[in-house]
Design a protein around this motif. Structure first.
Motif, PDB file in Angstrom:
ATOM      1  N   ASN A 109     100.557  42.450  -5.899  1.00 43.61           N
ATOM      2  CA  ASN A 109     100.690  43.826  -5.421  1.00 43.61           C
ATOM      3  C   ASN A 109      99.636  44.130  -4.378  1.00 43.61           C
ATOM      4  N   HIS A 156      93.687  48.138 -11.413  1.00 45.04           N
ATOM      5  CA  HIS A 156      93.275  47.512 -12.676  1.00 45.04           C
ATOM      6  C   HIS A 156      93.145  46.006 -12.479  1.00 45.04           C
ATOM      7  N   ASP A 177      97.893  40.076 -10.988  1.00 38.74           N
ATOM      8  CA  ASP A 177      98.804  40.413  -9.886  1.00 38.74           C
ATOM      9  C   ASP A 177      98.263  41.554  -9.020  1.00 38.74           C
ATOM     10  N   HIS A 178      97.075  42.060  -9.359  1.00 40.01           N
ATOM     11  CA  HIS A 178      96.463  43.125  -8.555  1.00 40.01           C
ATOM     12  C   HIS A 178      95.120  42.702  -7.947  1.00 40.01           C
ATOM     13  N   ASP A 180     102.064  40.011 -15.185  1.00 43.76           N
ATOM     14  CA  ASP A 180     100.631  40.224 -14.989  1.00 43.76           C
ATOM     15  C   ASP A 180      99.861  40.135 -16.296  1.00 43.76           C
ATOM     16  N   ASP A 197     102.646  50.063 -13.165  1.00 43.28           N
ATOM     17  CA  ASP A 197     101.953  49.485 -14.315  1.00 43.28           C
ATOM     18  C   ASP A 197     101.612  50.556 -15.345  1.00 43.28           C
ATOM     19  N   HIS A 253     105.182  48.348 -19.252  1.00 42.92           N
ATOM     20  CA  HIS A 253     105.723  48.684 -17.931  1.00 42.92           C
ATOM     21  C   HIS A 253     106.878  49.676 -18.053  1.00 42.92           C
ATOM     22  N   HIS A 297     107.188  47.381  -8.332  1.00 41.59           N
ATOM     23  CA  HIS A 297     106.860  46.504  -9.463  1.00 41.59           C
ATOM     24  C   HIS A 297     108.119  46.103 -10.239  1.00 41.59           C
TER      25      HIS A 297
HETATM   26 ZN   LIG Z   1     101.042  44.654 -12.243  1.00 43.94          ZN
END
Ligand SMILES: [Zn+2]
Ligand SMILES: [Zn+2]
Length: 357
Positions: free
Chosen positions: A14, A57, A61-62, A133, A240, A288, A313
């Motif tokens: 992301n 966070h 994936d971030h 994630d 998220d 999610h 997402h």
């Molecule tokens: Zn995520």
């Protein structure tokens, strides 16, 4: 002009670039630095003009390309303290050593530095994680060794990397014997040019952009969503999250653009390939947002004010873009037009065209 460009959205990475006035901010750095720069250029954004990185966070994936990107650009990273600590723990697995071992390590580092004062760190991104994630290692306490964060929002204006190059720890004098600073980048994968802390519920500014972080329910240390405002334009950012609690509903009002998670189709997730514990995690109140939950919000609580609604997402395993789109279209019930509620889908694999106000 205010501009919003989603470079990637999904469980494999992301990243979003947002500009307001003379300030450009990267929200999350979930792609490798190389891919991030490639996509920025593809989208007409120049990476070296970024002023800061803001992190929602610590899930991989971030933050996958965070350290490399921040170092390359010499720009500060804004976290909550909880997220920063969790990110450091993820990069620094538990290490236990005696005082004598620690002393030996510090001596060795000092000797290495003297031998090779110009050594560059072997920077590389953590490997891609094909899983949804995932949080990193479980909590272990580490000391924070960062640039002191400013508590004054006015101090938030970011340095211009062109004028103010990143400090190079490899050129710094001998290490503090107390070990406050790492000897080289190689020794400390968590080293960043500068770290600033913010808190959910306390708005702050970076240059010309005002940022309101708010707590979201998600299984991370201290996850947040954001409302960014600049030049009178308000952009909401909420992915998220396991569900939409009242505090998030409150925030997602009077927006010009809303990026909302539409992660999975409930049936696809239930019948899909994930092991049951993972399914439970995604479905939980800290997992999610499903297509249904996003639609429910759009139908019942959303004020319909935004010019753009972007669904983000999306799970590649448990969703189809058309399912997410149809659910949201139904929820917006004819409220979509050229001027309001234009529905877009953010993609994992290519940047979404820049949206300008
Ligand atoms: Zn995520
Ligand atoms: Zn996450």
């Amino acid at each position: 002009m205010v501009r919003f460009t989603v470079l990637a959205s999904g469980s494999r990475g992301n990243c979003t670039v947002l500009s307001g006035g003379r300030t450009r901010i990267l929200v999350d750095a979930g792609l490798s630095c190389r891919e991030l720069f490639r996509r920025m250029r593809l989208a007409g954004e120049e990476p070296t003009t970024l002023n800061a990185i803001v992190i929602t966070h610590e899930h991989q994936d971030h933050v996958n390309g965070l350290a490399v990107t921040a170092r390359k650009l010499g720009i500060p990273v804004y976290f909550t303290e909880g997220t920063h600590r969790a990110w450091m723990r993820w990069l620094q697995p538990r290490r236990q050593m005696s005082y004598a071992q620690w002393l030996e390590m510090v001596r060795k580092q000092a000797a290495e530095r003297q031998a090779e004062p110009e050594t560059e760190a072997g920077e590389s991104d953590p490997p891609d994680d094909p899983n949804e994630d995932s949080p990193g290692e479980p909590a272990v306490e580490n000391s924070v060794q960062t640039t002191p964060a400013s508590s004054d929002p006015a101090q938030g204006s970011a340095p211009n990397p062109a004028l103010d190059p990143a400090p190079n720890p490899a050129l710094d004098p001998a290490p503090d014997p107390l070990g406050e600073r790492p000897a080289t980048l190689k020794d400390d994968p968590t080293w960043l040019p500068a770290v600033e802390y913010f808190q959910a519920g306390q708005p702050f500014s970076i240059g010309d952009v005002c940022i309101s972080p708010f707590t979201i329910p998600h299984d991370a240390a201290d996850p947040v969503g954001f409302v960014f405002s600049s030049e009178g334009v308000r952009l909401g950012f909420a992915t998220d999250l396991g569900y939409i609690p009242p505090n998030v509903r409150e925030q997602l009002r009077d927006l010009d653009l809303l990026l909302l998670e539409s992660n999975h189709d409930l049936e696809m997730l239930r019948d899909g390939p994930y092991p049951w514990p993972v399914k439970q995690r995604v479905l939980s109140r800290v997992g999610h947002l499903s297509n249904d939950a996003a639609s429910e919000f759009l139908a019942a609580d959303y004020d319909g004010q935004a010019a753009y609604v972007i669904l983000g997402h999306l799970s590649e395993n448990n969703n189809l873009p058309e399912l997410a789109r149809v659910a949201a279209e139904r929820a917006l019930l004819g409220r979509a037009s050229l001027l309001a509620n234009r529905l877009l889908l953010a993609s994992q694999h290519e940047p979404l065209s820049a949206i300008s106000f």
